[in-house]
Write a protein that holds these residues in place. Sequence first.
Motif, PDB file in Angstrom:
ATOM      1  N   LYS A 147       8.462  -4.379  -1.122  1.00  0.00           N
ATOM      2  CA  LYS A 147       8.291  -4.507   0.316  1.00  0.00           C
ATOM      3  C   LYS A 147       7.382  -3.408   0.857  1.00  0.00           C
ATOM      4  N   ALA A 148       6.528  -3.790   1.815  1.00  0.00           N
ATOM      5  CA  ALA A 148       5.488  -2.894   2.317  1.00  0.00           C
ATOM      6  C   ALA A 148       6.053  -1.602   2.890  1.00  0.00           C
ATOM      7  N   ALA A 152       5.349   2.049   1.323  1.00  0.00           N
ATOM      8  CA  ALA A 152       4.663   3.092   2.086  1.00  0.00           C
ATOM      9  C   ALA A 152       5.500   4.367   2.146  1.00  0.00           C
ATOM     10  N   ASP A 153       6.813   4.215   2.327  1.00  0.00           N
ATOM     11  CA  ASP A 153       7.692   5.388   2.375  1.00  0.00           C
ATOM     12  C   ASP A 153       7.688   6.139   1.050  1.00  0.00           C
ATOM     13  N   THR A 154       7.690   5.385  -0.048  1.00  0.00           N
ATOM     14  CA  THR A 154       7.673   6.014  -1.370  1.00  0.00           C
ATOM     15  C   THR A 154       6.357   6.748  -1.606  1.00  0.00           C
ATOM     16  N   ILE A 155       5.248   6.115  -1.249  1.00  0.00           N
ATOM     17  CA  ILE A 155       3.937   6.744  -1.410  1.00  0.00           C
ATOM     18  C   ILE A 155       3.856   8.027  -0.589  1.00  0.00           C
ATOM     19  N   PRO A 172      -0.783  -9.559 -10.068  1.00  0.00           N
ATOM     20  CA  PRO A 172      -0.744 -10.131  -8.720  1.00  0.00           C
ATOM     21  C   PRO A 172      -0.524  -9.102  -7.612  1.00  0.00           C
ATOM     22  N   ARG A 173       0.115  -7.981  -7.920  1.00  0.00           N
ATOM     23  CA  ARG A 173       0.392  -6.954  -6.908  1.00  0.00           C
ATOM     24  C   ARG A 173      -0.645  -5.845  -6.869  1.00  0.00           C
ATOM     25  N   ALA A 180      -2.516   0.176  -0.528  1.00  0.00           N
ATOM     26  CA  ALA A 180      -1.434   0.979   0.047  1.00  0.00           C
ATOM     27  C   ALA A 180      -1.547   2.439  -0.392  1.00  0.00           C
ATOM     28  N   LEU A 181      -1.944   2.661  -1.638  1.00  0.00           N
ATOM     29  CA  LEU A 181      -2.136   4.027  -2.123  1.00  0.00           C
ATOM     30  C   LEU A 181      -3.282   4.711  -1.385  1.00  0.00           C
ATOM     31  N   ALA A 182      -4.364   3.972  -1.146  1.00  0.00           N
ATOM     32  CA  ALA A 182      -5.501   4.536  -0.412  1.00  0.00           C
ATOM     33  C   ALA A 182      -5.099   4.921   1.008  1.00  0.00           C
ATOM     34  N   GLU A 183      -4.282   4.066   1.623  1.00  0.00           N
ATOM     35  CA  GLU A 183      -3.853   4.342   2.996  1.00  0.00           C
ATOM     36  C   GLU A 183      -2.897   5.530   3.055  1.00  0.00           C
TER      37      GLU A 183
END
Length: 286
Positions: A147-148, A152-155, A172-173, A180-183
């Motif tokens: 889940k997004a 994001a919280d984990t990153i 696929p992911r 998400a990593l870049a953001e």
Amino acid sequence: MPDSNISNSPLPGLYIVATPIGNLGDIGARAARTLARADVIAAEDTRVTAKLLSHLGLRVPMTPYHDHSDERIRAALVARMEQEVVVLVSDAGTPLISDPGYKLVRAARAAGRHVTTLPGPCAAIAGITLSGLPSDRFLFAGFLPNKAKARADTIAEFAGLRATLVFYESGPRLAATLAALAEGLGDREAAVAREISKMFEECVTGTLSALAARYEDAPPKGEIVVIVGPPGEAVAEEADDATLDAAIRDAMRDKPVAQAAKAVAKRFGLDRHDIYARALVLKEQA
């Protein structure tokens, strides 16, 4: 030199055996001997391990051991370790790396069983060596959440860590994860390694955003390792006295003086004690 951990008559107990991550020729001689002498092999997927045993010309009893194995199954395996050689393998690579094997090892140790490991292939380590990114300090983070928001919280937890980050991912992911990593981390240097040790081994390097764009409409196949380089050195801002005072006043609006001074000192690359003294003066003048 004789093998002290695996002799002609191995001790009963648990043997953690790393298996090839792709090319079956990567199986070590010691690992092959251990598999041959096992009374039972606890395998993540017996169908996958059966291919390795066939390659080695072995027929050894197997039992499934995976994410859904319960305490009853663990207890039965630990009981067998008292008199038998139990070998733990994952589908590929080193057991316990992003798989549930640690619970079995912990249970075996708690029961006083003999436990030993046979080092070997590991996709995370292989990916780092292929990437050319710094390897003196790294963190293995496994698979990110689906889940997004959770992803994001984990990153965000890793954003300030000055180390290379290593993730496992599926095709696929992949593009969404890279974006998400870049953001969350900034557009760092990264690498995508896949099919390691196989015929179509590939390691593509670039920035996270460029890699996300590359795979957005062309998700790759195979097992994937994502390696993200550490953050670059922060560049302190330069400021005249007026700008510095404004920054201190702004920071003190929602922070105690000491915390505000610490934040401003870090931002401008200045001595924290000097900024603290300046902040006290400004607070008295307010």
